[in-house]
Motif scaffolding. Structure first.
Motif, PDB file in Angstrom:
ATOM      1  N   ASP A   1       3.316  -0.254   8.142  1.00 17.61           N
ATOM      2  CA  ASP A   1       2.785   0.880   7.819  1.00 17.61           C
ATOM      3  C   ASP A   1       3.389   2.290   8.453  1.00 17.61           C
ATOM      4  OD1 ASP A   1      -0.010   2.697   6.452  1.00 17.61           O
ATOM      5  OD2 ASP A   1       0.656   3.419   8.022  1.00 17.61           O
TER       6      ASP A   1
ATOM      7  N   SER B   1      12.588   8.597   4.935  1.00 14.43           N
ATOM      8  CA  SER B   1      13.145   8.374   3.421  1.00 14.43           C
ATOM      9  C   SER B   1      14.151   6.950   3.330  1.00 14.43           C
ATOM     10  CB  SER B   1      14.091   9.456   2.734  1.00 14.43           C
ATOM     11  OG  SER B   1      15.042   9.908   3.825  1.00 14.43           O
TER      12      SER B   1
ATOM     13  N   SER C   1       1.051  -1.099   0.279  1.00 17.57           N
ATOM     14  CA  SER C   1      -0.072  -0.100   0.125  1.00 17.57           C
ATOM     15  C   SER C   1       0.573   1.256  -0.244  1.00 17.57           C
ATOM     16  CB  SER C   1      -0.878   0.053   0.714  1.00 17.57           C
ATOM     17  OG  SER C   1      -0.400   0.453   2.460  1.00 17.57           O
ATOM     18  N   PRO C   2       0.335   2.135  -0.184  1.00 18.57           N
ATOM     19  CA  PRO C   2       0.684   3.389  -0.455  1.00 18.57           C
ATOM     20  C   PRO C   2       1.770   4.279   0.934  1.00 18.57           C
ATOM     21  CG  PRO C   2      -1.065   3.824  -1.289  1.00 18.57           C
ATOM     22  CD  PRO C   2      -1.253   2.632  -0.976  1.00 18.57           C
ATOM     23  N   THR C   3       1.549   3.542   1.656  1.00 17.74           N
ATOM     24  CA  THR C   3       1.738   4.265   3.584  1.00 17.74           C
ATOM     25  C   THR C   3       3.182   3.124   3.366  1.00 17.74           C
ATOM     26  OG1 THR C   3      -0.657   3.118   4.150  1.00 17.74           O
ATOM     27  CG2 THR C   3       0.105   6.030   3.855  1.00 17.74           C
ATOM     28  N   GLN C   4       2.515   1.809   3.272  1.00 16.02           N
ATOM     29  CA  GLN C   4       4.019   1.306   3.703  1.00 16.02           C
ATOM     30  C   GLN C   4       5.278   1.569   3.813  1.00 16.02           C
ATOM     31  OE1 GLN C   4       2.325  -2.128   2.550  1.00 16.02           O
ATOM     32  NE2 GLN C   4       1.271  -2.833   4.012  1.00 16.02           N
TER      33      GLN C   4
ATOM     34  N   GLY D   1       6.304   3.877   0.712  1.00 14.25           N
ATOM     35  CA  GLY D   1       5.185   3.892  -0.893  1.00 14.25           C
ATOM     36  C   GLY D   1       5.586   5.323  -0.532  1.00 14.25           C
ATOM     37  N   GLU D   2       4.808   5.463  -1.882  1.00 15.14           N
ATOM     38  CA  GLU D   2       4.840   6.804  -2.564  1.00 15.14           C
ATOM     39  C   GLU D   2       3.664   7.828  -1.766  1.00 15.14           C
ATOM     40  OE1 GLU D   2       0.891   6.059  -5.247  1.00 15.14           O
ATOM     41  OE2 GLU D   2       3.160   5.842  -6.251  1.00 15.14           O
ATOM     42  N   ALA D   3       2.573   7.581  -1.106  1.00 14.31           N
ATOM     43  CA  ALA D   3       1.781   8.773   0.043  1.00 14.31           C
ATOM     44  C   ALA D   3       2.840   8.886   1.842  1.00 14.31           C
ATOM     45  CB  ALA D   3       0.214   7.833   0.415  1.00 14.31           C
ATOM     46  N   VAL D   4       4.689   7.492   1.382  1.00 11.86           N
ATOM     47  CA  VAL D   4       4.691   8.272   2.988  1.00 11.86           C
ATOM     48  C   VAL D   4       5.297   9.544   3.350  1.00 11.86           C
ATOM     49  CG1 VAL D   4       6.301   7.389   4.105  1.00 11.86           C
ATOM     50  CG2 VAL D   4       5.257   5.954   3.122  1.00 11.86           C
ATOM     51  N   ARG D   5       5.652  10.554   3.697  1.00 14.78           N
ATOM     52  CA  ARG D   5       5.833  11.614   3.997  1.00 14.78           C
ATOM     53  C   ARG D   5       6.611  11.310   5.257  1.00 14.78           C
ATOM     54  NH1 ARG D   5       4.446  11.292   0.044  1.00 14.78           N
ATOM     55  NH2 ARG D   5       2.947  12.798  -0.763  1.00 14.78           N
TER      56      ARG D   5
END
Length: 361
Positions: free
Chosen positions: A135, A82, A26-29, A75-79
């Motif tokens: 997550d 890095s 998922s994008p937040t993982q 994931g692409e939604a992780v802020r």
């Protein structure tokens, strides 16, 4: 990939080399490479099959709940994270029930249904593998300067949650001018980290543990400026005469009889925080203890697991401890071992003393 796993049906514990490497779903993982896992009494009881349950559909449970890892993919939604960042993960995940206000309100450490999952303990694989995926909501970034001691974060959160609750209980005593006296029962990692947390909050703290001096735990305690007294040599009544009645007892021994005996050192209006889970039943007359609790307006509180705020505070405190007691945290981590040594470490055959760590290279 390599992982340390327990097989409850077969009553086996071994390193497996064919565990599937997890992938981001998922994008937040976040995908994390495990660097270190701490070993504790919970792991010992799991490999003794006292408790511990694999995820649904699995015949094994990957162990490890005290962890330090390095981010390898996001994931692409992780802020906020890095590649290359160091992280520690939280352990417990909320139950699925709408009827559980704590879990629905973001406080799974106070779950009322018991249907939570805990990584490496109950219903979910742990972090004792070369990689894990989590997550981002359950990960805490570790400052680079804490890299060598951050594996202590999770056991420190036990103390952080305890002192957070303690502050609430002390609000019932508006006339009390300061923190007062604390006794820590048990000089293992949870006890020593608890002593550090209590000293930071201003408590005059005494370590009360079974083994007579000299020993490594006593040396670690006294290096913090915390006097060490053996419960084999000094009974609780004598402890009171030596250091005064305790305003707080922080129990980190997991021995029921020792905890109840030490309650004799708790003063009026005092608070006893129970963090250890006794592994066996012990005969003991609790009537005199309960009488003192009632007549002394004392508080007994059990605490388990920790919230996100406790992990944040643990990382803040680790930085403070490093500055206040140079080398004090490093002294707790007595040895680092390979995953193949996990069983010998947990059972004490290869224990280095205070806190053993498994290192994944």
């Amino acid at each position: 990939m390599k992982a340390v796993a327990v097989f409850p049906q077969k009553r086996e514990v071994r390193v497996i080399t064919d565990a599937p490497e997890p992938r981001i779903q998922s994008p937040t993982q976040v995908k994390v490479r495990t660097r270190e896992i701490g070993v504790c009494g919970t792991d010992k009881e799991i490999i003794e099959f006292v408790y511990g349950s694999p995820p649904p559909g699995s015949d094994h449970l990957i162990l490890g709940h005290e962890c330090l890892g390095e981010v390898v993919e996001v994931g692409e939604a992780v802020r906020g994270l890095s590649r290359g960042d160091w992280v520690v993960p939280r352990v417990r995940r909320p139950c699925p029930h709408a009827t559980c206000p704590p879990c629905r309100g973001g406080h799974p450490d106070f779950c009322i249904t018991g249907d939570y999952t805990e990584r490496g303990i109950q219903g979910a694989h742990g972090f004792g593998a070369e990689y894990f995926v989590e997550d981002v909501a359950y990960l805490h970034r570790v400052p680079a300067e804490l890299r060598e001691v951050a594996v202590l974060t999770e056991p420190l959160t036990i103390a952080e949650k305890s002192v957070r609750q303690l502050e609430r209980f002390q609000d019932r005593l508006p006339w009390k001018a300061g923190p007062g006296r604390a006794v820590v029962l048990g000089a293992g990692p949870v006890g020593l980290l608890g002593a550090m947390a209590l000293v930071r909050r201003g408590y005059a703290t005494t370590m009360y543990s079974r083994s007579p001096k000299p020993n490594a735990k006593a040396e670690a305690s006294e290096a913090l400026g915390v006097p060490y007294i053996s419960s084999k040599e000094v009974r609780p009544q004598e402890l009171v005469r030596r250091v005064g009645a305790a305003d707080v007892i922080y129990e980190a021994a997991g021995v029921a009889k020792a905890a109840l005996e030490t309650l004799k050192a708790l003063g009026p209006n005092g608070v006893c925080i129970l963090t250890g889970v006794p592994s066996k039943e012990e005969p003991f007359d609790v009537a005199p203890v309960l009488k003192d609790v009632v007549l002394g307006n004392q508080v007994l509180v059990g605490t388990v697991n920790a919230a996100d705020v406790d992990f944040d505070m643990a990382l803040e405190d680790l930085r403070h401890f490093q500055a206040r007691w140079p080398g004090g945290l490093e002294r707790l981590i007595c040895a680092r071992h390979s995953p193949e040594d996990f069983c010998d470490v947990v059972t004490g055959k290869k224990s280095g003393g205070i806190k053993d760590v498994i290192r994944f290279i």
